[in-house]
Design a protein around this motif. Structure first.
Motif, PDB file in Angstrom:
ATOM      1  N   LEU A  68      40.474  56.294  46.895  1.00 33.26           N
ATOM      2  CA  LEU A  68      39.348  55.531  47.441  1.00 33.26           C
ATOM      3  C   LEU A  68      38.511  56.349  48.431  1.00 33.26           C
ATOM      4  CD1 LEU A  68      41.117  52.095  48.058  1.00 33.26           C
ATOM      5  CD2 LEU A  68      39.949  52.924  46.006  1.00 33.26           C
ATOM      6  N   GLY A 106      34.497  48.691  42.615  1.00 33.58           N
ATOM      7  CA  GLY A 106      35.014  48.464  43.960  1.00 33.58           C
ATOM      8  C   GLY A 106      34.341  49.327  45.005  1.00 33.58           C
ATOM      9  N   ASN A 169      38.797  44.301  45.948  1.00 34.33           N
ATOM     10  CA  ASN A 169      38.459  45.719  45.810  1.00 34.33           C
ATOM     11  C   ASN A 169      37.307  46.143  46.712  1.00 34.33           C
ATOM     12  OD1 ASN A 169      36.214  44.622  44.558  1.00 34.33           O
ATOM     13  ND2 ASN A 169      36.608  45.512  42.532  1.00 34.33           N
ATOM     14  N   THR A 170      37.041  45.346  47.762  1.00 34.62           N
ATOM     15  CA  THR A 170      35.989  45.702  48.712  1.00 34.62           C
ATOM     16  C   THR A 170      36.324  45.153  50.095  1.00 34.62           C
ATOM     17  OG1 THR A 170      33.587  45.650  49.107  1.00 34.62           O
ATOM     18  CG2 THR A 170      34.590  43.637  48.267  1.00 34.62           C
ATOM     19  N   ARG A 200      39.459  47.341  52.445  1.00 35.90           N
ATOM     20  CA  ARG A 200      40.131  47.268  51.149  1.00 35.90           C
ATOM     21  C   ARG A 200      41.574  47.765  51.264  1.00 35.90           C
ATOM     22  NH1 ARG A 200      38.079  50.252  45.543  1.00 35.90           N
ATOM     23  NH2 ARG A 200      39.776  49.479  44.205  1.00 35.90           N
TER      24      ARG A 200
END
Length: 238
Positions: A68, A106, A169-170, A200
């Motif tokens: 990420l 995301g 996803n955020t 997240r």
């Protein structure tokens, strides 16, 4: 008898101390990854001497998943700037995900740092300012799971405690709309408070102090995201 008058001339010496300081205008950036667009940041030199600054991306301290992190996608220009005393300089950056990698829907994150470069003879620590960058793409999912949610009586009223985990996803700011009802289900009072900032994949403790409302027999708590893309309601009977 002659008088001798002595004149004493005092030379006033003014000592000037040099100091460094700077700030940035935008505290954070939210961008859409599938539409690359150049972003601008303005760096303000608040000191009384020239300032040399380098700009670079790093992983946020609370980001555990390497997948990420998007700091390697950030291109900054220029990466080094010299700002005159009480002056300002603009820097630009663009975020471009690699074309040879599938980017899942995301949010992705990094922090763009602006760090002072010490010159010869300078003392003290280097100043550093960071601005988070949130890159989002595709379908954003706002979701959370809760544990140990309960309302406890306190000396001053009540306290809502619990644990919440961001399972979407955020990132999003979680708020709580709290309503107090009497035995006849009449609304006595409604309040709205910030519950947690959920990045997240992170877990946060919830601790909300509530005042005592006379004749309260039921409390409802509606957790929600500010744009109402997520809701979760819990009812407590006292």
């Amino acid at each position: 008898m002659k008088r001798i008058i002595g004149v004493i001339i005092l030379n006033l010496v003014f000592l000037t101390y040099s100091y460094a300081g700077f700030s940035v205008i935008k505290p954070s950036f939210g961008i859409t990854l599938n539409r690359a667009k150049t972003q601008e940041q303005l760096i303000m030199n608040t000191g009384n001497k020239n300032l040399r600054v380098k700009i670079y991306a790093e992983k946020p301290a609370n980001l555990k998943d390497e997948e990420l992190y998007m700091g390697d996608w950030v291109k900054v220009y220029p990466r080094y700037v010299t700002i005159p005393a009480n002056g300002r300089k603009r820097v630009r950056f663009i975020v471009k995900p690699p074309k040879d990698r599938h980017i899942a829907d995301g949010e992705y994150r990094c922090v763009l740092y602006y760090e002072e470069i010490k010159q010869i003879g300078d003392e003290g620590f280097s100043l550093r300012v960071g601005t988070p960058i949130y890159g989002r793409t595709g379908n954003l999912i706002y979701a959370a799971e809760y544990e140990k949610l309960k309302v406890k009586k306190t000396q001053k009223g009540y306290k809502l405690n619990g644990v919440v985990k961001n399972t979407g996803n955020t990132s999003f700011a979680l708020r709580a709309e709290i309503k107090f009802y009497d035995k006849k289900n009449k609304l006595l009072k409604k309040i709205d408070k910030k519950a947690a900032s959920l990045f997240r994949g992170t877990t946060k403790n919830i601790g909300i102090e509530l005042e005592e409302i006379k004749k309260t027999s039921k409390i409802t708590v509606l957790f929600y995201e500010k744009n109402k893309k997520y809701k979760f309601e819990k009812i407590y009977k006292l």
